[in-house]
Design an enzyme around this catalytic site. Structure first.
Site, PDB file in Angstrom:
ATOM      1  CB  SER A 161     -25.251  16.692  -2.865  1.00  0.00           C
ATOM      2  OG  SER A 161     -24.454  17.180  -1.824  1.00  0.00           O
ATOM      3  CG  ASP A 253     -27.098  24.262  -1.499  1.00  0.00           C
ATOM      4  OD1 ASP A 253     -26.297  24.130  -0.549  1.00  0.00           O
ATOM      5  OD2 ASP A 253     -27.091  23.523  -2.506  1.00  0.00           O
ATOM      6  CG  HIS A 287     -27.781  20.685  -0.214  1.00  0.00           C
ATOM      7  ND1 HIS A 287     -27.149  20.985  -1.405  1.00  0.00           N
ATOM      8  CD2 HIS A 287     -27.321  19.454   0.150  1.00  0.00           C
ATOM      9  CE1 HIS A 287     -26.348  20.001  -1.743  1.00  0.00           C
ATOM     10  NE2 HIS A 287     -26.439  19.052  -0.813  1.00  0.00           N
TER      11      HIS A 287
END
Length: 313
Positions: A161, A253, A287
């Site tokens: 991320s 995601d 995610h």
């Protein structure tokens, strides 16, 4: 008897970004999903030993697998940068501690998890500066574990991320040290123009950039090269200071389209016979799923692919 008193003005929430961050008018900050930190030490499951090293304004947690005990063994070094939107999480978070133990054991590798400063207390570029300083510290082999067990010819950066974003930032610097590879897991990139099936309406574009604008108040916007490596004025991706790149995306995601586009752009920039780029797309997961589902088959598959990527160098 329950009170009907209204919240005070100081209790008013002025910024809220999902479960990551809540900022009150009084200046109070909450990070709702961040679990209590865990201490370093010997991991009973993997046999990996960890320790914290304080380096001024930031720190690092190092991970040494049992295979380091073999006389003369030199291990690849993985400098890991955690996610959390540059506003939450740390190297001491339980999920990251578990993952680094598993990664260091599986490779095996010497892990260095960077505990960088967080916004809003320390707005960007503070986190970027800490990550660059941490990589320089690793390459200096100033720590005894790194000096004794780290192979300076096989240094990788990896992160998820916001950490994946920071990996790119570290590797694209004009004076960046040459790295063996970079692993970007569900990297947080964005841009003013949609790619793939990203939302195209102005509200959707603005929502995707909101946390970035908050964490980096000096930014030029969603097409700041630090957030959009494919922006027209971004440094050429052929300049990435690493031999190989791995990008991981997840079907559920909303960042997956940007990760795929980044992978394709790096491939195109380096051309045939240039930088090796590997793309892993995980179906049916969201995610950073591997942090919350460490024992699932998809996590094992992703870990196995990262291990193969590191060991192929």
């Amino acid at each position: 008897m329950a009170s009907n008193a209204s919240p005070t003005v100081d209790d008013e929430v002025v910024h809220e970004f999902g479960p990551l961050l809540r900022v009150y008018k009084s200046g109070r900050i909450e990070r709702p999903i961040v679990a209590p930190p865990v201490a370093p030490g010997l991991d009973a499951t993997t046999g990996v030993e960890s320790k914290d090293v304080h380096l001024g304004v930031y720190s690092a947690r190092l991970y040494l697998p049992p295979s380091a005990a073999i006389a003369g063994a030199k291990l690849p070094v993985i400098v890991y940068i955690h996610g959390g939107g540059f506003v939450a999480e740390s190297a001491r978070s339980p999920n990251y501690h578990r993952f680094l133990n598993d990664l260091a054991s599986a490779c095996p590798a010497l892990g260095v998890s960077v505990d960088y400063r967080l916004a809003p207390e320390h707005p960007l570029p503070a986190a970027y500066d800490d990550c660059l300083a941490a990589l320089a510290w690793v390459l200096s082999a100033a720590d005894p574990w790194v000096a004794a067990h780290g192979d300076m010819g096989r240094v990788f950066v990896a992160g998820d991320s916001a950490g994946g974003n920071a990996c790119h930032h570290v590797a694209i610097q004009p004076d960046a040290a040459r790295l063996k590879g970079a692993v970007l897991i569900h990297p947080w990139f964005w841009g003013s123009e949609a790619v793939g099936e990203e939302p195209r309406d102005p509200a959707g574009r603005a929502m995707g950039a909101g946390l970035w604008l908050f964490a980096c108040p000096g930014t030029t916007g969603a097409d700041d090269p630090r957030m959009n490596p494919m922006a027209p004025d971004a440094p050429g991706l052929e300049a990435l200071a690493c031999e190989r790149v791995m990008v991981c995306t997840a079907e559920g995601d909303f960042l997956r389209w940007r990760g795929r586009a980044y992978s394709e752009a790096v491939t195109a920039a380096r051309g045939a016979g240039g930088l090796e780029v590997e793309l892993l797309e995980t179906e049916g997961e969201g995610h950073v799923f591997y942090l919350f589902k460490p024992d699932c088959d998809k996590t094992k598959e992703m870990l196995d692919r990262i291990v193969a990527f590191v060991n192929a160098a």
